[in-house]
Write a protein that holds these residues in place. Structure first.
Motif, PDB file in Angstrom:
ATOM      1  N   ALA A 210      40.430 -59.310 -12.160  1.00 42.63           N
ATOM      2  CA  ALA A 210      41.006 -58.411 -13.161  1.00 42.63           C
ATOM      3  C   ALA A 210      42.344 -58.997 -13.612  1.00 42.63           C
ATOM      4  O   ALA A 210      43.414 -58.553 -13.197  1.00 42.63           O
ATOM      5  CB  ALA A 210      41.181 -57.012 -12.575  1.00 42.63           C
ATOM      6  N   ALA A 211      42.275 -60.007 -14.474  1.00 42.48           N
ATOM      7  CA  ALA A 211      43.440 -60.837 -14.783  1.00 42.48           C
ATOM      8  C   ALA A 211      43.822 -60.798 -16.259  1.00 42.48           C
ATOM      9  O   ALA A 211      43.059 -60.329 -17.102  1.00 42.48           O
ATOM     10  CB  ALA A 211      43.158 -62.276 -14.357  1.00 42.48           C
ATOM     11  N   ASN A 212      45.020 -61.319 -16.546  1.00 40.67           N
ATOM     12  CA  ASN A 212      45.469 -61.426 -17.933  1.00 40.67           C
ATOM     13  C   ASN A 212      44.504 -62.257 -18.773  1.00 40.67           C
ATOM     14  O   ASN A 212      44.222 -61.928 -19.927  1.00 40.67           O
ATOM     15  CB  ASN A 212      46.849 -62.088 -18.000  1.00 40.67           C
ATOM     16  N   LEU A 255      29.221 -63.266 -22.715  1.00 44.11           N
ATOM     17  CA  LEU A 255      30.398 -62.500 -22.307  1.00 44.11           C
ATOM     18  C   LEU A 255      31.613 -62.797 -23.182  1.00 44.11           C
ATOM     19  O   LEU A 255      32.450 -61.925 -23.396  1.00 44.11           O
ATOM     20  CB  LEU A 255      30.710 -62.779 -20.835  1.00 44.11           C
ATOM     21  N   LEU A 256      31.709 -64.016 -23.695  1.00 49.99           N
ATOM     22  CA  LEU A 256      32.781 -64.318 -24.641  1.00 49.99           C
ATOM     23  C   LEU A 256      32.575 -63.531 -25.932  1.00 49.99           C
ATOM     24  O   LEU A 256      33.532 -62.979 -26.501  1.00 49.99           O
ATOM     25  CB  LEU A 256      32.813 -65.821 -24.932  1.00 49.99           C
ATOM     26  N   ARG A 257      31.344 -63.438 -26.369  1.00 49.63           N
ATOM     27  CA  ARG A 257      31.034 -62.696 -27.590  1.00 49.63           C
ATOM     28  C   ARG A 257      31.359 -61.207 -27.448  1.00 49.63           C
ATOM     29  O   ARG A 257      31.816 -60.568 -28.390  1.00 49.63           O
ATOM     30  CB  ARG A 257      29.553 -62.889 -27.943  1.00 49.63           C
ATOM     31  N   PHE A 258      31.163 -60.672 -26.264  1.00 49.97           N
ATOM     32  CA  PHE A 258      31.440 -59.253 -26.017  1.00 49.97           C
ATOM     33  C   PHE A 258      32.908 -58.977 -25.700  1.00 49.97           C
ATOM     34  O   PHE A 258      33.311 -57.821 -25.579  1.00 49.97           O
ATOM     35  CB  PHE A 258      30.587 -58.739 -24.852  1.00 49.97           C
ATOM     36  N   GLY A 259      33.704 -60.024 -25.526  1.00 50.86           N
ATOM     37  CA  GLY A 259      35.114 -59.827 -25.215  1.00 50.86           C
ATOM     38  C   GLY A 259      35.402 -59.569 -23.754  1.00 50.86           C
ATOM     39  O   GLY A 259      36.517 -59.183 -23.398  1.00 50.86           O
ATOM     40  N   VAL A 260      34.418 -59.787 -22.888  1.00 51.86           N
ATOM     41  CA  VAL A 260      34.620 -59.583 -21.452  1.00 51.86           C
ATOM     42  C   VAL A 260      35.466 -60.713 -20.870  1.00 51.86           C
ATOM     43  O   VAL A 260      36.271 -60.502 -19.964  1.00 51.86           O
ATOM     44  CB  VAL A 260      33.271 -59.481 -20.719  1.00 51.86           C
ATOM     45  N   ILE A 261      35.272 -61.934 -21.390  1.00 52.03           N
ATOM     46  CA  ILE A 261      36.089 -63.062 -20.972  1.00 52.03           C
ATOM     47  C   ILE A 261      36.850 -63.594 -22.184  1.00 52.03           C
ATOM     48  O   ILE A 261      36.563 -63.217 -23.321  1.00 52.03           O
ATOM     49  CB  ILE A 261      35.241 -64.183 -20.335  1.00 52.03           C
ATOM     50  N   ILE A 302      53.618 -58.217 -19.368  1.00 51.55           N
ATOM     51  CA  ILE A 302      52.446 -58.765 -18.683  1.00 51.55           C
ATOM     52  C   ILE A 302      51.445 -57.659 -18.378  1.00 51.55           C
ATOM     53  O   ILE A 302      50.231 -57.794 -18.604  1.00 51.55           O
ATOM     54  CB  ILE A 302      52.868 -59.481 -17.384  1.00 51.55           C
ATOM     55  N   ARG A 303      51.938 -56.542 -17.855  1.00 53.38           N
ATOM     56  CA  ARG A 303      51.043 -55.411 -17.528  1.00 53.38           C
ATOM     57  C   ARG A 303      50.414 -54.832 -18.796  1.00 53.38           C
ATOM     58  O   ARG A 303      49.237 -54.475 -18.808  1.00 53.38           O
ATOM     59  CB  ARG A 303      51.820 -54.335 -16.781  1.00 53.38           C
ATOM     60  N   LYS A 304      51.188 -54.739 -19.857  1.00 54.75           N
ATOM     61  CA  LYS A 304      50.658 -54.186 -21.108  1.00 54.75           C
ATOM     62  C   LYS A 304      49.580 -55.089 -21.693  1.00 54.75           C
ATOM     63  O   LYS A 304      48.539 -54.600 -22.158  1.00 54.75           O
ATOM     64  CB  LYS A 304      51.784 -54.002 -22.132  1.00 54.75           C
ATOM     65  N   LEU A 305      49.808 -56.394 -21.678  1.00 51.58           N
ATOM     66  CA  LEU A 305      48.806 -57.328 -22.189  1.00 51.58           C
ATOM     67  C   LEU A 305      47.496 -57.191 -21.417  1.00 51.58           C
ATOM     68  O   LEU A 305      46.403 -57.187 -22.002  1.00 51.58           O
ATOM     69  CB  LEU A 305      49.335 -58.760 -22.074  1.00 51.58           C
ATOM     70  N   ARG A 306      47.619 -57.074 -20.110  1.00 53.26           N
ATOM     71  CA  ARG A 306      46.425 -56.960 -19.267  1.00 53.26           C
ATOM     72  C   ARG A 306      45.723 -55.618 -19.514  1.00 53.26           C
ATOM     73  O   ARG A 306      44.487 -55.569 -19.636  1.00 53.26           O
ATOM     74  CB  ARG A 306      46.822 -57.091 -17.796  1.00 53.26           C
ATOM     75  N   ARG A 307      46.500 -54.563 -19.603  1.00 51.47           N
ATOM     76  CA  ARG A 307      45.925 -53.237 -19.847  1.00 51.47           C
ATOM     77  C   ARG A 307      45.201 -53.194 -21.198  1.00 51.47           C
ATOM     78  O   ARG A 307      44.064 -52.736 -21.292  1.00 51.47           O
ATOM     79  CB  ARG A 307      47.049 -52.189 -19.819  1.00 51.47           C
ATOM     80  N   ASP A 308      45.862 -53.713 -22.226  1.00 51.63           N
ATOM     81  CA  ASP A 308      45.255 -53.700 -23.562  1.00 51.63           C
ATOM     82  C   ASP A 308      43.961 -54.530 -23.580  1.00 51.63           C
ATOM     83  O   ASP A 308      42.997 -54.166 -24.255  1.00 51.63           O
ATOM     84  CB  ASP A 308      46.239 -54.244 -24.595  1.00 51.63           C
ATOM     85  N   LYS A 309      43.971 -55.640 -22.859  1.00 51.22           N
ATOM     86  CA  LYS A 309      42.786 -56.509 -22.820  1.00 51.22           C
ATOM     87  C   LYS A 309      41.585 -55.758 -22.267  1.00 51.22           C
ATOM     88  O   LYS A 309      40.492 -55.786 -22.852  1.00 51.22           O
ATOM     89  CB  LYS A 309      43.083 -57.740 -21.961  1.00 51.22           C
ATOM     90  N   PHE A 310      41.760 -55.086 -21.141  1.00 59.85           N
ATOM     91  CA  PHE A 310      40.611 -54.419 -20.516  1.00 59.85           C
ATOM     92  C   PHE A 310      40.207 -53.148 -21.257  1.00 59.85           C
ATOM     93  O   PHE A 310      39.021 -52.810 -21.311  1.00 59.85           O
ATOM     94  CB  PHE A 310      40.915 -54.130 -19.047  1.00 59.85           C
ATOM     95  N   ILE A 313      37.745 -53.897 -24.179  1.00 64.11           N
ATOM     96  CA  ILE A 313      36.367 -54.325 -23.923  1.00 64.11           C
ATOM     97  C   ILE A 313      35.385 -53.210 -24.288  1.00 64.11           C
ATOM     98  O   ILE A 313      35.538 -52.069 -23.875  1.00 64.11           O
ATOM     99  CB  ILE A 313      36.183 -54.711 -22.443  1.00 64.11           C
ATOM    100  N   GLY A 314      34.415 -53.548 -25.098  1.00 65.05           N
ATOM    101  CA  GLY A 314      33.382 -52.579 -25.478  1.00 65.05           C
ATOM    102  C   GLY A 314      33.728 -51.712 -26.650  1.00 65.05           C
ATOM    103  O   GLY A 314      32.896 -50.915 -27.101  1.00 65.05           O
ATOM    104  N   ARG A 315      34.928 -51.836 -27.180  1.00 65.74           N
ATOM    105  CA  ARG A 315      35.314 -51.029 -28.343  1.00 65.74           C
ATOM    106  C   ARG A 315      34.987 -51.776 -29.622  1.00 65.74           C
ATOM    107  O   ARG A 315      35.212 -52.970 -29.736  1.00 65.74           O
ATOM    108  CB  ARG A 315      36.812 -50.721 -28.298  1.00 65.74           C
ATOM    109  N   SER A 316      34.484 -51.061 -30.584  1.00 69.19           N
ATOM    110  CA  SER A 316      34.191 -51.654 -31.892  1.00 69.19           C
ATOM    111  C   SER A 316      35.344 -51.373 -32.826  1.00 69.19           C
ATOM    112  O   SER A 316      36.032 -50.359 -32.739  1.00 69.19           O
ATOM    113  CB  SER A 316      32.900 -51.086 -32.462  1.00 69.19           C
ATOM    114  N   VAL A 317      35.583 -52.292 -33.771  1.00 67.31           N
ATOM    115  CA  VAL A 317      36.692 -52.148 -34.710  1.00 67.31           C
ATOM    116  C   VAL A 317      36.368 -51.090 -35.748  1.00 67.31           C
ATOM    117  O   VAL A 317      35.273 -51.069 -36.294  1.00 67.31           O
ATOM    118  CB  VAL A 317      36.985 -53.496 -35.409  1.00 67.31           C
TER     119      VAL A 317
END
Length: 317
Positions: A210-212, A255-261, A302-310, A313-317
């Motif tokens: 569960a990383a940046n 997984l790259l396409r889905f934004g998981v990685i 750093i925490r905000k970037l990580r939080r926003d990243k996760f 995931i799975g949200r559509s624009v």
């Protein structure tokens, strides 16, 4: 001697012929077959490139599990200078399925940890095939907390079929240990980068991933359950593992396409097991770039970037 996967048999036959011709050339110095060897080598190289450019998800699963792929200790040996390992969770004991410690990566202090599968019968048993017990994840938490105290970035190398499901592990709080390790990864005030170097299975993987930034080697896999496990649940038939692998979208490309990685690290042609040193160097270059991009950020950023990243995931624009 190189070991081949079942789907690599055509490559094995070509390379075997190349070796036979080389032996003939070496034995019969008067017979010049250099051109024939060169042509056959070129044909084998092209066949390998074509094969690996179109691997199915199940074939990628087999490659990700190849016993000759470089493991965490191989990466540490090649990339980290002055490595000092830490052992034990200060609660129960030591778990060698997760190895970790501190060292220097290209001149920068770093905390590095990861699953270690072992490469011989003896080491595989000692490292429990990379399947960690609760004390392994508590050791990971200890490493992360120490790194944060000294403002040192954390790198995690993920390569496990999943956390160890034994009775003793459950009695000692396996689920709680995984949850605390995941939570600590998410709450770190220093940059952390995770690389899936082989198989990333279930909570045993996410506990330190569960990383940046989450990277995957080109032919690695990352999933909530193994294809065999999914097949046994959905169809009650492990023979359906190939169908499960396809439908679960476990490859780096999916997984790259889905934004998981966040990034795919390309492997040498034929997989990391064919040229471990080149694969390790590519991972090192990707880590250096990732750490540079995260450098200079405040703990809150750093925490905000990580939080926003996760959360994205799975949200559509």
């Amino acid at each position: 001697m190189r070991s081949y996967l079942d789907f690599e048999k055509p490559i094995a036959e070509l390379e075997s012929k190349v070796e036979e011709l080389r032996e003939v050339a070496a034995r019969d110095g008067g017979v010049s077959i250099t051109d024939e060897v060169a042509k056959l080598e070129q044909k084998a190289d092209q066949a390998l490139k074509d094969l690996y450019s179109g691997l199915t998800p199940w074939q990628k699963t087999l490659v990700a599990r190849h016993p000759a792929r470089p493991h965490t200790l191989d990466y540490i040996a090649k990339l980290i200078e002055d490595f000092t390992p830490l052992a034990g969770d200060r609660v129960f004991g030591e778990d060698e399925a997760i190895v970790g410690g501190f060292g220097r990566f290209r001149g920068q202090s770093i905390c590095i940890m990861g699953h270690e599968r072992g490469d011989t019968t003896e080491t595989r048993i000692r490292h429990n095939f990379g399947m960690a017990r609760p004390e392994g994840y508590r050791k990971a938490v200890r490493l992360m907390e120490t790194a944060e105290r000294f403002d040192i970035p954390v790198v995690s190398l993920v390569d496990t079929a999943g956390a160890y499901p034994g009775i003793g592990a459950e009695e000692r709080g396996q689920a709680e240990a995984i949850a605390r390790s995941t939570d600590r990864s998410l709450s770190l005030g220093v940059p952390n980068i995770a690389v899936i170097i082989g198989e990333g299975g279930s909570g045993g993987a996410i506990a330190i991933a569960a990383a940046n930034r989450v990277m995957m080697l080109e032919h690695s896999i990352y999933s909530v359950i193994s294809p065999e496990g999914a097949a046994s649940i959905l169809w009650r038939d492990t023979a359906k593992a190939q169908d499960a692998a396809t439908n679960m979208k476990i490859t780096a490309q999916d997984l790259l396409r889905f934004g998981v990685i966040d990034q795919i690290v390309n492997e040498p042609v034929g997989g990391a097991h064919r040229d471990p040193d080149a694969a390790i160097l590519r991972v090192g270059d990707a880590l250096a770039q990732g750490l540079q991009q995260l450098a200079g950020q405040s703990p809150d950023d750093i925490r905000k970037l990580r939080r926003d990243k996760f959360l994205a995931i799975g949200r559509s624009v």
